[in-house]
Design an enzyme around this catalytic site. Sequence first.
Site, mmCIF file in Angstrom:
data_model
loop_
_atom_site.group_PDB
_atom_site.id
_atom_site.type_symbol
_atom_site.label_atom_id
_atom_site.label_comp_id
_atom_site.label_asym_id
_atom_site.label_seq_id
_atom_site.Cartn_x
_atom_site.Cartn_y
_atom_site.Cartn_z
ATOM 1 N N GLU A 88 0.382 -1.003 0.106
ATOM 2 C CA GLU A 88 0.065 -0.173 -0.157
ATOM 3 C C GLU A 88 0.931 1.628 -0.309
ATOM 4 O OE1 GLU A 88 -1.503 3.618 0.555
ATOM 5 O OE2 GLU A 88 -1.485 2.632 2.888
ATOM 6 N N CYS A 141 -2.117 8.912 3.492
ATOM 7 C CA CYS A 141 -2.041 8.590 2.191
ATOM 8 C C CYS A 141 -3.147 9.118 0.805
ATOM 9 C CB CYS A 141 -1.236 7.217 1.784
ATOM 10 S SG CYS A 141 -2.586 6.424 2.377
#
Length: 489
Positions: A253, A287
Amino acid sequence: MNQPSIQHYPCYINGEWVNAANGATFEVSNPANAEVWATVPDCTEQDVKQALETSRTAQLAWQQYPAIERGRYILKLVEVLKPKRDHFAKLLVLEQGKTLAQAYGEFDDTLNYLTYSAEAARRLEGNIFPSDNANEQLWIHKVPYGVTLGLCAFNYPLALIGRKVGPALVTGNSIILKAHEATPVTASEFCKAVEEAGIPAGVINLVSGAGIDVSAQLVTSPLTRLVSLTGSTQAGQAIYRSSADNVAGLVLELGGKASFIVLADADVEKAAEAAVISRYANCGQVCICNELVLVADEIADEFTAKVIEKASKLIVGDPMKDGIDMGPSVTAQGLERVHRLLEESVAMGAKVALGGGRPEGDQFAQGNWYAPTVLTDVTRDMPVAKEELFAPIMPIIRVKDYFEALDITNDREDGLSSYLYTQDIGKVMHAIGNMEVGTIFVNRQIVGYVQGYHSGHKRSGTGGEDGIYGIENYLQKRAVYLAFDAPSA
């Protein structure tokens, strides 16, 4: 902020609290004032080898436990953690710099991740497909990888542990945790709860290290069968290359640059509120944060004015106090990088409409502080529009229409997330089919549900976390062709 005395937080290997074999340590600083408050072991090759070998031994036994029993251990861990909410929240503030309210939210999310995984114990499914022959069955049986490596980023030191530990354990893997060098203390305290919960020795191991050596040794070891990383795209690429010889499984990720698209028919007030929340949450260190606003020219002036008004009201200060909206960034190096990008963009014509540097006041003289910042007159070729910022800086680009915004969004090598504010269901459906990202937020601010799926497209990762699909990533498939002799009448 009251500064505690320096404390040492050891690693946890095979159910024992250990320091580096050579006694080496490294320091952990408070991002609010740059003062050292903790030390942790700087592990050696010998420590890593012990973690890997004991993790493998423990995993072989752990996978024999029924899934429901593995789930009960995870639920016991949750029960041990629950009364430690205040302790972990304050620890997160001290280590990571997020506000106390956000730290409590992270603690609660951690328990949700663990609980969801534990409750999935009875929902780990395989398949039975029809055979081409009589007296035969074809099964797809799902099995653990083995030793899993959990590499965690600095923005959510506790939640990312829960996000990886829960799925790894319920599916029968063991896990070695390696926290980011800026935020390793929370992981050590988490392992105290692991010990108290009675999770078998070696099922969860913890190592720490200040450089890349520890991570590299873990990733390249043939004992490591699955690597789960939350981190930058550059870190993911390095892991991808390093794991090639072992052909280890990967759950990556990685970074991205979420566009926040506001079309002419959007509710400007709601969009502006969401843009501010989605940009400055956790000091911009998420993020999936709003990284680049793309607003229709017709409403750009109104929208920008509302954003500046709302951002200017954010209270920046001691994150341990109530009523604070934003604390410091985690690392000084990160702020130095983004300020350089800002200056380069200003030299190209961008204008600082709000903020643009360290806040004024004695309390901000030390530490990693940056004021909520808004940049206008930004163009797509500027560094602040091209690079992931991971900081409280909001660049705003005016666009002519949806298709220009879509082009800017898709014209990237990464594709983690994006936001879209519009009342046009046709454009929404078109975006769902054509926007090259893993998550799309439609008419809403930043969010992440434990039952969802958090993944990136293109260079933003492979695999993903959360929900049934996240748990699936911790299992590999084994096909079984079972022939049998049918009994005669």
